[in-house]
Design a protein around this motif. Structure first.
Motif, PDB file in Angstrom:
ATOM      1  N   GLY A  96       0.914  -1.385   0.176  1.00  0.00           N
ATOM      2  CA  GLY A  96       0.415   0.323   0.052  1.00  0.00           C
ATOM      3  C   GLY A  96       1.289   1.183   0.199  1.00  0.00           C
ATOM      4  O   GLY A  96       0.518   2.230   0.511  1.00  0.00           O
ATOM      5  N   ILE A  97       1.759   0.542  -0.660  1.00  0.00           N
ATOM      6  CA  ILE A  97       2.436   2.522  -0.947  1.00  0.00           C
ATOM      7  C   ILE A  97       2.973   3.591  -2.250  1.00  0.00           C
ATOM      8  O   ILE A  97       2.843   2.073  -3.230  1.00  0.00           O
ATOM      9  N   TYR A  98       1.884   3.928  -1.847  1.00  0.00           N
ATOM     10  CA  TYR A  98       1.820   4.846  -3.497  1.00  0.00           C
ATOM     11  C   TYR A  98       3.793   5.603  -3.857  1.00  0.00           C
ATOM     12  O   TYR A  98       3.740   5.594  -4.511  1.00  0.00           O
ATOM     13  N   PHE A  99       3.335   5.903  -3.192  1.00  0.00           N
ATOM     14  CA  PHE A  99       5.462   7.125  -3.378  1.00  0.00           C
ATOM     15  C   PHE A  99       6.600   6.294  -2.592  1.00  0.00           C
ATOM     16  O   PHE A  99       6.437   6.494  -0.920  1.00  0.00           O
ATOM     17  N   ALA A 100       7.348   6.331  -2.990  1.00  0.00           N
ATOM     18  CA  ALA A 100       8.552   5.944  -2.381  1.00  0.00           C
ATOM     19  C   ALA A 100       9.823   5.867  -3.249  1.00  0.00           C
ATOM     20  O   ALA A 100       9.587   5.847  -4.253  1.00  0.00           O
ATOM     21  N   GLY A 101      11.070   5.781  -2.723  1.00  0.00           N
ATOM     22  CA  GLY A 101      12.587   6.107  -3.482  1.00  0.00           C
ATOM     23  C   GLY A 101      12.952   4.343  -2.814  1.00  0.00           C
ATOM     24  O   GLY A 101      12.749   4.492  -1.330  1.00  0.00           O
ATOM     25  N   ILE A 102      13.544   3.553  -3.243  1.00  0.00           N
ATOM     26  CA  ILE A 102      14.474   2.049  -2.588  1.00  0.00           C
ATOM     27  C   ILE A 102      15.018   2.074  -3.590  1.00  0.00           C
ATOM     28  O   ILE A 102      16.005   2.304  -4.540  1.00  0.00           O
ATOM     29  N   GLU A 103      16.267   1.638  -2.258  1.00  0.00           N
ATOM     30  CA  GLU A 103      17.980   1.654  -2.262  1.00  0.00           C
ATOM     31  C   GLU A 103      18.467   0.801  -2.819  1.00  0.00           C
ATOM     32  O   GLU A 103      18.406  -0.038  -2.051  1.00  0.00           O
ATOM     33  N   HIS A 104      19.182   0.318  -2.974  1.00  0.00           N
ATOM     34  CA  HIS A 104      20.160  -1.073  -3.642  1.00  0.00           C
ATOM     35  C   HIS A 104      21.315  -1.185  -3.587  1.00  0.00           C
ATOM     36  O   HIS A 104      22.070   0.658  -4.452  1.00  0.00           O
ATOM     37  N   ILE A 105      22.244  -1.461  -3.488  1.00  0.00           N
ATOM     38  CA  ILE A 105      23.890  -1.764  -3.865  1.00  0.00           C
ATOM     39  C   ILE A 105      24.335  -2.974  -4.610  1.00  0.00           C
ATOM     40  O   ILE A 105      24.008  -3.928  -3.730  1.00  0.00           O
ATOM     41  N   THR A 106      25.076  -2.976  -5.081  1.00  0.00           N
ATOM     42  CA  THR A 106      25.706  -4.115  -6.069  1.00  0.00           C
ATOM     43  C   THR A 106      27.035  -4.112  -5.454  1.00  0.00           C
ATOM     44  O   THR A 106      27.368  -3.300  -5.708  1.00  0.00           O
ATOM     45  N   ASP A 107      27.470  -5.706  -5.547  1.00  0.00           N
ATOM     46  CA  ASP A 107      28.950  -5.958  -5.023  1.00  0.00           C
ATOM     47  C   ASP A 107      30.479  -6.146  -5.749  1.00  0.00           C
ATOM     48  O   ASP A 107      29.859  -5.668  -7.162  1.00  0.00           O
ATOM     49  N   ALA A 108      31.146  -6.156  -5.736  1.00  0.00           N
ATOM     50  CA  ALA A 108      32.546  -6.625  -6.288  1.00  0.00           C
ATOM     51  C   ALA A 108      31.604  -8.341  -7.970  1.00  0.00           C
ATOM     52  O   ALA A 108      32.496  -7.963  -8.547  1.00  0.00           O
ATOM     53  N   ASN A 109      30.705  -8.807  -6.653  1.00  0.00           N
ATOM     54  CA  ASN A 109      30.407 -10.216  -7.804  1.00  0.00           C
ATOM     55  C   ASN A 109      29.454 -10.175  -8.365  1.00  0.00           C
ATOM     56  O   ASN A 109      28.751 -10.887  -9.247  1.00  0.00           O
ATOM     57  N   GLY A 110      28.396  -8.811  -8.667  1.00  0.00           N
ATOM     58  CA  GLY A 110      27.337  -8.219  -9.253  1.00  0.00           C
ATOM     59  C   GLY A 110      26.292  -8.849  -8.197  1.00  0.00           C
ATOM     60  O   GLY A 110      25.100  -8.838  -8.955  1.00  0.00           O
ATOM     61  N   ASN A 111      25.919  -9.231  -7.156  1.00  0.00           N
ATOM     62  CA  ASN A 111      25.264  -9.342  -6.421  1.00  0.00           C
ATOM     63  C   ASN A 111      24.531  -7.845  -5.808  1.00  0.00           C
ATOM     64  O   ASN A 111      25.767  -6.901  -5.607  1.00  0.00           O
ATOM     65  N   THR A 112      22.988  -7.783  -6.165  1.00  0.00           N
ATOM     66  CA  THR A 112      22.860  -6.923  -5.111  1.00  0.00           C
ATOM     67  C   THR A 112      21.638  -7.017  -4.479  1.00  0.00           C
ATOM     68  O   THR A 112      21.063  -8.032  -3.745  1.00  0.00           O
ATOM     69  N   TYR A 113      21.714  -5.846  -3.570  1.00  0.00           N
ATOM     70  CA  TYR A 113      21.674  -5.987  -2.066  1.00  0.00           C
ATOM     71  C   TYR A 113      20.523  -4.848  -1.885  1.00  0.00           C
ATOM     72  O   TYR A 113      21.251  -3.298  -2.563  1.00  0.00           O
ATOM     73  N   THR A 114      19.307  -4.639  -1.858  1.00  0.00           N
ATOM     74  CA  THR A 114      18.594  -3.540  -1.448  1.00  0.00           C
ATOM     75  C   THR A 114      18.323  -3.614   0.480  1.00  0.00           C
ATOM     76  O   THR A 114      18.444  -4.443   1.043  1.00  0.00           O
TER      77      THR A 114
END
Length: 312
Positions: free
Chosen positions: A258-276
Protein backbone atom coordinates in the motif's frame (compact mmCIF):
# COMPACT_ATOMS: atom_id res chain seq x y z
CA UNK A 1 -14.17 21.94 -1.69
CA UNK A 2 -12.02 18.82 -1.56
CA UNK A 3 -8.29 19.40 -1.22
CA UNK A 4 -5.00 17.59 -1.01
CA UNK A 5 -3.84 17.48 2.61
CA UNK A 6 -0.08 17.10 3.01
CA UNK A 7 0.87 15.46 6.32
CA UNK A 8 4.51 16.07 7.28
CA UNK A 9 6.96 17.64 9.76
CA UNK A 10 9.51 19.35 7.49
CA UNK A 11 8.64 22.59 5.69
CA UNK A 12 11.88 22.66 3.68
CA UNK A 13 11.32 19.21 2.23
CA UNK A 14 7.73 20.06 1.31
CA UNK A 15 8.42 23.46 -0.29
CA UNK A 16 9.08 21.92 -3.75
CA UNK A 17 5.87 19.89 -3.47
CA UNK A 18 3.79 22.93 -2.52
CA UNK A 19 5.26 24.84 -5.45
CA UNK A 20 4.43 21.97 -7.83
CA UNK A 21 0.86 21.75 -6.50
CA UNK A 22 0.42 25.49 -7.05
CA UNK A 23 1.77 25.20 -10.59
CA UNK A 24 -0.74 22.42 -11.30
CA UNK A 25 -3.58 24.42 -9.77
CA UNK A 26 -4.20 21.83 -7.06
CA UNK A 27 -5.89 23.09 -3.89
CA UNK A 28 -3.98 21.89 -0.86
CA UNK A 29 -3.63 22.33 2.87
CA UNK A 30 -0.43 22.08 4.90
CA UNK A 31 -0.78 19.74 7.90
CA UNK A 32 2.47 20.07 9.85
CA UNK A 33 2.22 17.45 12.60
CA UNK A 34 5.01 18.33 15.00
CA UNK A 35 2.20 18.84 17.52
CA UNK A 36 -1.54 18.82 17.07
CA UNK A 37 -4.98 17.48 17.84
CA UNK A 38 -6.83 14.49 16.37
CA UNK A 39 -10.57 15.13 16.93
CA UNK A 40 -11.78 11.51 17.04
CA UNK A 41 -15.41 12.55 17.58
CA UNK A 42 -15.41 14.74 14.45
CA UNK A 43 -15.73 13.80 10.79
CA UNK A 44 -12.57 14.37 8.69
CA UNK A 45 -12.77 16.70 5.70
CA UNK A 46 -13.10 15.22 2.24
CA UNK A 47 -10.02 15.11 0.08
CA UNK A 48 -6.81 13.23 -0.59
CA UNK A 49 -4.40 12.83 2.32
CA UNK A 50 -0.73 12.42 1.45
CA UNK A 51 1.45 11.17 4.31
CA UNK A 52 5.07 12.41 4.12
CA UNK A 53 6.06 11.75 7.72
CA UNK A 54 9.76 10.98 8.12
CA UNK A 55 11.54 8.45 10.31
CA UNK A 56 14.19 11.10 11.03
CA UNK A 57 11.71 13.61 12.49
CA UNK A 58 13.28 13.28 15.96
CA UNK A 59 16.54 14.68 14.58
CA UNK A 60 14.67 17.96 13.96
CA UNK A 61 13.12 18.10 17.43
CA UNK A 62 9.85 16.45 16.37
CA UNK A 63 10.12 13.35 18.54
CA UNK A 64 6.46 12.35 18.59
CA UNK A 65 5.43 13.48 15.11
CA UNK A 66 5.28 9.86 13.81
CA UNK A 67 3.07 8.79 16.71
CA UNK A 68 0.77 11.74 16.13
CA UNK A 69 0.69 10.89 12.43
CA UNK A 70 -0.25 7.30 13.21
CA UNK A 71 -3.20 8.57 15.27
CA UNK A 72 -4.19 10.93 12.45
CA UNK A 73 -4.00 8.22 9.77
CA UNK A 74 -5.98 5.82 11.95
CA UNK A 75 -8.75 8.42 12.23
CA UNK A 76 -8.72 9.17 8.50
CA UNK A 77 -8.71 5.54 7.43
CA UNK A 78 -11.50 4.68 9.88
CA UNK A 79 -13.66 7.20 8.04
CA UNK A 80 -12.78 5.80 4.64
CA UNK A 81 -10.73 8.76 3.47
CA UNK A 82 -8.30 8.40 0.56
CA UNK A 83 -4.90 8.16 2.25
CA UNK A 84 -1.74 7.79 0.17
CA UNK A 85 1.12 6.12 2.06
CA UNK A 86 -1.14 5.20 4.95
CA UNK A 87 -0.54 3.43 8.23
CA UNK A 88 1.24 0.42 6.76
CA UNK A 89 3.58 2.66 4.76
CA UNK A 90 4.26 4.66 7.92
CA UNK A 91 5.07 1.46 9.80
CA UNK A 92 7.64 0.52 7.16
CA UNK A 93 9.10 4.03 7.19
CA UNK A 94 9.66 3.77 10.94
CA UNK A 95 11.24 0.31 11.06
CA UNK A 96 14.04 -1.16 8.98
CA UNK A 97 13.16 -4.56 10.44
CA UNK A 98 9.62 -4.25 9.05
CA UNK A 99 11.04 -3.14 5.70
CA UNK A 100 13.38 -6.09 5.42
CA UNK A 101 10.80 -8.70 6.33
CA UNK A 102 8.37 -7.21 3.80
CA UNK A 103 11.02 -7.09 1.07
CA UNK A 104 11.96 -10.73 1.65
CA UNK A 105 8.36 -11.78 1.02
CA UNK A 106 8.85 -10.57 -2.56
CA UNK A 107 12.13 -12.42 -3.13
CA UNK A 108 14.15 -9.20 -2.82
CA UNK A 109 17.63 -9.81 -1.41
CA UNK A 110 18.69 -7.77 1.62
CA UNK A 111 22.05 -7.69 3.43
CA UNK A 112 22.51 -10.06 6.37
CA UNK A 113 21.03 -8.15 9.32
CA UNK A 114 20.54 -8.68 13.06
CA UNK A 115 18.35 -6.50 15.32
CA UNK A 116 19.62 -5.87 18.86
CA UNK A 117 18.53 -4.04 22.01
CA UNK A 118 21.26 -3.43 24.58
CA UNK A 119 24.93 -2.48 24.27
CA UNK A 120 26.25 -5.76 25.68
CA UNK A 121 23.96 -7.68 23.35
CA UNK A 122 25.23 -5.61 20.40
CA UNK A 123 28.83 -6.58 21.15
CA UNK A 124 27.81 -10.20 21.72
CA UNK A 125 26.01 -10.36 18.37
CA UNK A 126 29.00 -8.78 16.62
CA UNK A 127 31.28 -11.60 17.80
CA UNK A 128 29.79 -14.06 15.32
CA UNK A 129 28.82 -11.51 12.65
CA UNK A 130 30.68 -11.38 9.27
CA UNK A 131 33.39 -8.70 9.11
CA UNK A 132 33.41 -5.90 8.18
CA UNK A 133 29.96 -4.78 9.32
CA UNK A 134 28.00 -1.60 9.90
CA UNK A 135 25.72 -0.42 12.64
CA UNK A 136 22.57 1.53 11.85
CA UNK A 137 19.39 2.68 13.52
CA UNK A 138 16.14 0.76 13.09
CA UNK A 139 14.23 4.06 13.00
CA UNK A 140 16.50 6.22 10.94
CA UNK A 141 16.63 8.19 7.70
CA UNK A 142 19.46 10.37 6.38
CA UNK A 143 22.03 7.70 7.26
CA UNK A 144 21.53 8.16 11.00
CA UNK A 145 23.66 5.84 13.10
CA UNK A 146 25.54 4.29 10.18
CA UNK A 147 29.16 3.41 11.06
CA UNK A 148 31.49 0.85 9.55
CA UNK A 149 33.66 -1.45 11.67
CA UNK A 150 36.41 -3.88 10.72
CA UNK A 151 36.33 -5.77 14.02
CA UNK A 152 34.44 -6.29 17.27
CA UNK A 153 37.30 -4.53 19.08
CA UNK A 154 36.74 -1.42 16.99
CA UNK A 155 33.04 -1.47 17.86
CA UNK A 156 33.83 -1.99 21.54
CA UNK A 157 36.16 1.00 21.57
CA UNK A 158 33.47 3.04 19.80
CA UNK A 159 30.97 2.07 22.50
CA UNK A 160 33.34 2.62 25.42
CA UNK A 161 34.26 6.13 24.25
CA UNK A 162 30.59 7.11 24.19
CA UNK A 163 30.39 7.57 20.44
CA UNK A 164 27.55 5.11 19.83
CA UNK A 165 24.25 6.99 19.59
CA UNK A 166 21.30 4.61 20.10
CA UNK A 167 18.32 4.48 17.80
CA UNK A 168 15.37 6.54 19.02
CA UNK A 169 13.32 3.33 19.30
CA UNK A 170 16.14 1.51 21.09
CA UNK A 171 16.66 -1.05 18.32
CA UNK A 172 20.12 -1.14 16.73
CA UNK A 173 20.98 -3.12 13.62
CA UNK A 174 24.12 -5.01 12.74
CA UNK A 175 24.39 -5.35 8.99
CA UNK A 176 26.99 -6.84 6.68
CA UNK A 177 28.98 -4.22 4.85
CA UNK A 178 28.45 -4.42 1.10
CA UNK A 179 31.42 -3.05 -0.81
CA UNK A 180 30.63 -1.34 -4.10
CA UNK A 181 33.73 -1.13 -6.34
CA UNK A 182 32.29 2.01 -7.95
CA UNK A 183 31.43 3.50 -4.52
CA UNK A 184 27.86 4.15 -5.59
CA UNK A 185 24.34 3.08 -4.71
CA UNK A 186 21.23 3.23 -6.87
CA UNK A 187 17.96 4.76 -5.76
CA UNK A 188 14.82 3.90 -7.73
CA UNK A 189 12.00 6.43 -7.52
CA UNK A 190 8.34 5.42 -7.77
CA UNK A 191 5.30 7.66 -8.24
CA UNK A 192 1.83 6.15 -8.10
CA UNK A 193 3.51 2.82 -7.38
CA UNK A 194 5.19 2.87 -10.81
CA UNK A 195 8.86 3.32 -11.65
CA UNK A 196 9.80 6.88 -12.62
CA UNK A 197 13.60 6.92 -12.76
CA UNK A 198 16.78 5.67 -11.10
CA UNK A 199 19.49 7.91 -9.68
CA UNK A 200 23.09 6.92 -9.04
CA UNK A 201 24.48 8.31 -5.79
CA UNK A 202 28.19 8.75 -5.11
CA UNK A 203 28.94 7.27 -1.66
CA UNK A 204 32.69 7.98 -1.65
CA UNK A 205 32.20 10.73 0.95
CA UNK A 206 30.05 8.77 3.38
CA UNK A 207 26.62 7.36 4.13
CA UNK A 208 24.59 10.56 4.57
CA UNK A 209 22.75 10.47 1.26
CA UNK A 210 19.77 12.80 1.55
CA UNK A 211 18.84 13.88 -2.01
CA UNK A 212 16.99 17.05 -1.00
CA UNK A 213 18.58 20.40 -1.77
CA UNK A 214 17.80 21.63 1.75
CA UNK A 215 18.81 18.74 4.02
CA UNK A 216 20.63 19.52 7.24
CA UNK A 217 22.37 16.72 9.10
CA UNK A 218 23.68 17.89 12.45
CA UNK A 219 26.19 20.65 11.75
CA UNK A 220 26.76 19.47 8.19
CA UNK A 221 24.82 19.70 4.96
CA UNK A 222 24.23 16.99 2.37
CA UNK A 223 26.55 17.66 -0.59
CA UNK A 224 23.66 17.71 -3.04
CA UNK A 225 25.20 20.04 -5.53
CA UNK A 226 28.56 20.31 -7.26
CA UNK A 227 30.81 17.30 -7.74
CA UNK A 228 32.76 14.92 -5.58
CA UNK A 229 36.28 16.36 -5.21
CA UNK A 230 37.97 12.98 -5.66
CA UNK A 231 36.03 11.62 -8.60
CA UNK A 232 34.73 14.85 -10.14
CA UNK A 233 31.44 13.13 -10.83
CA UNK A 234 28.02 14.39 -9.77
CA UNK A 235 26.88 13.37 -6.31
CA UNK A 236 23.47 12.51 -7.79
CA UNK A 237 22.99 11.49 -11.42
CA UNK A 238 19.79 10.23 -13.05
CA UNK A 239 20.48 7.12 -15.11
CA UNK A 240 18.94 7.21 -18.57
CA UNK A 241 17.30 3.99 -19.82
CA UNK A 242 17.87 2.22 -16.50
CA UNK A 243 16.53 -1.32 -16.57
CA UNK A 244 16.57 -4.04 -13.93
CA UNK A 245 14.46 -7.09 -13.01
CA UNK A 246 14.20 -5.47 -9.58
CA UNK A 247 11.81 -2.84 -10.93
CA UNK A 248 8.98 -5.34 -11.34
CA UNK A 249 9.66 -6.80 -7.89
CA UNK A 250 9.71 -3.33 -6.36
CA UNK A 251 6.40 -2.42 -7.99
CA UNK A 252 4.81 -5.63 -6.70
CA UNK A 253 6.20 -4.92 -3.24
CA UNK A 254 4.81 -1.36 -3.24
CA UNK A 255 1.38 -2.50 -4.39
CA UNK A 256 1.22 -5.26 -1.76
CA UNK A 257 2.27 -2.88 1.02
CA UNK A 258 0.00 0.00 0.00
CA UNK A 259 2.84 2.40 -0.79
CA UNK A 260 2.04 5.06 -3.41
CA UNK A 261 5.24 7.13 -3.39
CA UNK A 262 8.69 5.77 -2.51
CA UNK A 263 12.41 5.70 -3.17
CA UNK A 264 14.09 2.29 -2.83
CA UNK A 265 17.87 1.98 -2.53
CA UNK A 266 20.12 -0.90 -3.53
CA UNK A 267 23.85 -1.59 -3.87
CA UNK A 268 25.80 -4.00 -6.08
CA UNK A 269 28.97 -5.72 -4.83
CA UNK A 270 32.12 -6.75 -6.71
CA UNK A 271 30.54 -10.10 -7.69
CA UNK A 272 27.49 -8.46 -9.24
CA UNK A 273 25.16 -9.34 -6.37
CA UNK A 274 22.58 -6.66 -5.62
CA UNK A 275 21.19 -5.98 -2.14
CA UNK A 276 18.23 -3.77 -1.30
CA UNK A 277 18.70 -2.03 2.03
CA UNK A 278 16.33 0.94 2.36
CA UNK A 279 12.77 1.98 1.53
CA UNK A 280 11.96 5.69 1.80
CA UNK A 281 8.23 6.45 1.81
CA UNK A 282 9.02 10.13 2.38
CA UNK A 283 10.97 10.65 -0.82
CA UNK A 284 12.79 13.78 -1.96
CA UNK A 285 14.41 14.61 -5.29
CA UNK A 286 17.68 16.28 -6.19
CA UNK A 287 17.07 19.44 -8.25
CA UNK A 288 20.47 19.50 -9.97
CA UNK A 289 20.17 15.91 -11.19
CA UNK A 290 16.60 16.49 -12.36
CA UNK A 291 17.47 19.66 -14.22
CA UNK A 292 20.30 17.85 -16.00
CA UNK A 293 17.97 15.01 -17.02
CA UNK A 294 14.87 17.10 -17.66
CA UNK A 295 12.73 14.98 -15.32
CA UNK A 296 10.97 16.48 -12.31
CA UNK A 297 9.73 14.20 -9.55
CA UNK A 298 7.62 16.66 -7.57
CA UNK A 299 5.86 17.71 -10.76
CA UNK A 300 4.90 14.08 -11.35
CA UNK A 301 3.81 13.74 -7.71
CA UNK A 302 1.61 16.85 -8.03
CA UNK A 303 0.02 15.48 -11.20
CA UNK A 304 -0.75 12.16 -9.52
CA UNK A 305 -2.28 13.97 -6.56
CA UNK A 306 -4.35 16.07 -8.94
CA UNK A 307 -5.60 12.92 -10.63
CA UNK A 308 -6.49 11.28 -7.31
CA UNK A 309 -8.29 14.44 -6.20
CA UNK A 310 -10.38 14.46 -9.38
CA UNK A 311 -11.75 11.06 -8.36
CA UNK A 312 -13.10 12.34 -5.06
Amino acid sequence: MAKVYVIHENEEWCAPLFSALENEGVPYENWHLHEGIVPLDDIPPHGVFYNRMSASSHSRGHRYAPELTHAMLTWLEAHGRKVLNGRNALGLELSKVAQYEALKKHDITIPKTTAVVGTDQLLQAAESFPKPFITKHNRAGKGLGVHQFQSVEALQQFVETGQLVPSVDGVMLLQEYIYSPEQTITRCEFVGGKFMYAVRVDTSEGFELCPAEACEIGDQFCPTDGTSPETMRPKFEILKDFNSPLIQKYEQFLQAEGIYFAGIEHITDANGNTYTYDVNTNTNYNPQAEQEAGIYGMQEVARKLKKELSRI
